[in-house]
Enzyme design. Sequence first.
Site, PDB file in Angstrom:
ATOM      1  N   TYR A   1      39.340  17.859  79.683  1.00 55.12           N
ATOM      2  CA  TYR A   1      39.361  18.914  80.697  1.00 55.12           C
ATOM      3  C   TYR A   1      38.038  18.972  81.470  1.00 55.12           C
ATOM      4  O   TYR A   1      38.033  19.102  82.700  1.00 55.12           O
ATOM      5  CB  TYR A   1      39.677  20.266  80.055  1.00 55.12           C
ATOM      6  CG  TYR A   1      40.129  21.299  81.062  1.00 55.12           C
ATOM      7  CD1 TYR A   1      41.481  21.488  81.339  1.00 55.12           C
ATOM      8  CD2 TYR A   1      39.207  22.078  81.762  1.00 55.12           C
ATOM      9  CE1 TYR A   1      41.903  22.412  82.288  1.00 55.12           C
ATOM     10  CE2 TYR A   1      39.611  23.005  82.709  1.00 55.12           C
ATOM     11  CZ  TYR A   1      40.961  23.176  82.961  1.00 55.12           C
ATOM     12  OH  TYR A   1      41.375  24.095  83.905  1.00 55.12           O
TER      13      TYR A   1
ATOM     14  N   TYR B   1      46.539  29.281  80.497  1.00 58.86           N
ATOM     15  CA  TYR B   1      47.671  28.344  80.612  1.00 58.86           C
ATOM     16  C   TYR B   1      48.712  28.789  79.596  1.00 58.86           C
ATOM     17  O   TYR B   1      48.438  28.777  78.389  1.00 58.86           O
ATOM     18  CB  TYR B   1      47.246  26.917  80.265  1.00 58.86           C
ATOM     19  CG  TYR B   1      46.382  26.226  81.307  1.00 58.86           C
ATOM     20  CD1 TYR B   1      46.957  25.434  82.294  1.00 58.86           C
ATOM     21  CD2 TYR B   1      44.986  26.338  81.285  1.00 58.86           C
ATOM     22  CE1 TYR B   1      46.175  24.778  83.240  1.00 58.86           C
ATOM     23  CE2 TYR B   1      44.199  25.682  82.223  1.00 58.86           C
ATOM     24  CZ  TYR B   1      44.796  24.900  83.195  1.00 58.86           C
ATOM     25  OH  TYR B   1      44.026  24.254  84.128  1.00 58.86           O
TER      26      TYR B   1
ATOM     27  N   LYS C   1      43.363  18.023  87.562  1.00 56.10           N
ATOM     28  CA  LYS C   1      42.694  16.732  87.690  1.00 56.10           C
ATOM     29  C   LYS C   1      42.723  16.097  89.090  1.00 56.10           C
ATOM     30  O   LYS C   1      41.971  15.166  89.361  1.00 56.10           O
ATOM     31  CB  LYS C   1      43.315  15.719  86.707  1.00 56.10           C
ATOM     32  CG  LYS C   1      42.950  15.977  85.262  1.00 56.10           C
ATOM     33  CD  LYS C   1      41.525  15.545  84.979  1.00 56.10           C
ATOM     34  CE  LYS C   1      40.934  16.168  83.749  1.00 56.10           C
ATOM     35  NZ  LYS C   1      39.976  17.244  83.978  1.00 56.10           N
TER      36      LYS C   1
ATOM     37  N   HIS D   1      32.754  28.259  83.949  1.00 59.02           N
ATOM     38  CA  HIS D   1      33.630  28.692  82.853  1.00 59.02           C
ATOM     39  C   HIS D   1      33.367  27.823  81.626  1.00 59.02           C
ATOM     40  O   HIS D   1      33.481  26.603  81.695  1.00 59.02           O
ATOM     41  CB  HIS D   1      35.100  28.574  83.260  1.00 59.02           C
ATOM     42  CG  HIS D   1      35.566  29.677  84.152  1.00 59.02           C
ATOM     43  ND1 HIS D   1      36.885  30.012  84.301  1.00 59.02           N
ATOM     44  CD2 HIS D   1      34.870  30.545  84.932  1.00 59.02           C
ATOM     45  CE1 HIS D   1      36.989  31.035  85.145  1.00 59.02           C
ATOM     46  NE2 HIS D   1      35.781  31.366  85.545  1.00 59.02           N
TER      47      HIS D   1
ATOM     48  N   PRO E   1      49.658  19.053  88.501  1.00 61.08           N
ATOM     49  CA  PRO E   1      48.425  19.852  88.560  1.00 61.08           C
ATOM     50  C   PRO E   1      47.986  20.487  87.241  1.00 61.08           C
ATOM     51  O   PRO E   1      46.904  21.074  87.172  1.00 61.08           O
ATOM     52  CB  PRO E   1      48.767  20.929  89.593  1.00 61.08           C
ATOM     53  CG  PRO E   1      50.251  21.011  89.613  1.00 61.08           C
ATOM     54  CD  PRO E   1      50.761  19.652  89.277  1.00 61.08           C
TER      55      PRO E   1
END
Length: 389
Positions: free
Chosen positions: A384, A200, A296, A72, A292
């Site tokens: 990220y 998200y 990570k 991704h 979460p």
Amino acid sequence: MRTQVVIIGGGPAGLLLSQLLHRDGIETIVLERRSRDHVLSRIRAGVLEWGTVEMLRAAGVGARMDREGFVHDGTYLAAQNRGFRIGFKAATGKPVMVYGQTEVTHDLYAARDAAGGTIIDEAEGVMPHGLDGDAPHVTYVKDGTEHRIDCDFVAGCDGYHGVSRGCIPPGVLRAFERVYPFGWLGVLSETPPVSDELIYANHERGFALCSMRNARLSRYYVQVPLEDRVEAWSDDAFWDELRRRIPGDAADRLVTGPAVEKSIAPLRSFVAEPMRWGRLFLAGDAAHIVPPTGAKGLNLAVGDVHYLHTALAAHYRDGEDAGIETYSERALSRVWKCERFSWWMTTMLHRFPEQSTFDQRMQEAEIAYLETSVAAQTAMAENYVGLPY
Ligand code: FAD
Ligand code: DHB
């Protein structure tokens, strides 16, 4: 029995450490409390940082991930049912890999078995001894018989509820913790994912996340009050709630189906210091927990294993102990940065019980800033995809 390193815990941290040490000719025995079927059926994390991908390849367990995983290049963020994209690759040159923790664990077990590695499952009452001396040993009970393994080092990779962290004396161990006043209700369903990349979503009803495992398997989460019981959430109630919180076009596209797994996980930030005491090293969830939201947890465990593997390899290969002496300091320096990122993502995206309209506007302004600022997007993306080791 005797081995060089006893590894307590056969989760991703313990298995990866065992596999990497094996490739350097260092012997290990892994002691796992649960059955293998139990360990392999746990549904957990889904996103791998690029450093994790490279470590799994270096450990010789990357082939299936490279075939079946999904690269991704970015993710969607959303607020008030409207989404926008952040490009990880455009901002940092690196993507992430969507490949479930269940699959990573499966590949690691297969590699350890193929190499004839010793993994003792259903080991009860595992207990390290003599960790502050030169000759530690670990005892455990298997099928009613007590066993003893003498070793040089003990790696505590036994998760948050393991035995290892508690071996560090109370006067030495310091714990830092934040418990969040909500949980995540997660559903795995055999339906095509709603989006090509993760979403998200901040929403005034609470956070939502759309993720996936493959083209036919989706993973979704909604924030729920801590008191909620999973049995009280019907599949229909879950889908309705998810639809309300995500962007309208995604809600229209959402394909629903029966949940094949449904569970509620609490959210917590936790760090134990130090991560080494004498001949005991802590790695992964045994030393720290992240909420979460930034994906990570597993990646942080792999980061610890990187530092621990290089430290032990230098000890056995060159008689060089600087890596052992500085393990805790080096690992914690990265751990705290990842804790900060996970706390920031959690704070920005969730609805807190005491949240005022001002707090809600602050969250929306932060997300709007991310939408328009290349600098803010780069800062998010570099965390990220994974900070350097
Ligand atoms: P673990 O995976 O916990 O492995 C530790 C192992 O040690 C276990 O197999 C355990 O059985 C064994 N063990 C424990 N005590 C003993 C003992 N006394 N003796 C012998 N063995 C013992 N992270 C994300 O990024 N995204 C997610 O969606 C996500 N979901 C999660 C859901 C749940 C329910 C949980 C618990 C965690 C989740 N995480 C998630 C976090 C992520 O899964 C962990 O960070 C990761 O598993 C850490 O790996 P580990 O090897 O350190 O610990
Ligand atoms: C998943 C879990 C996460 O916590 C996250 O941030 C992204 C994806 C997942 O289970 O797919």
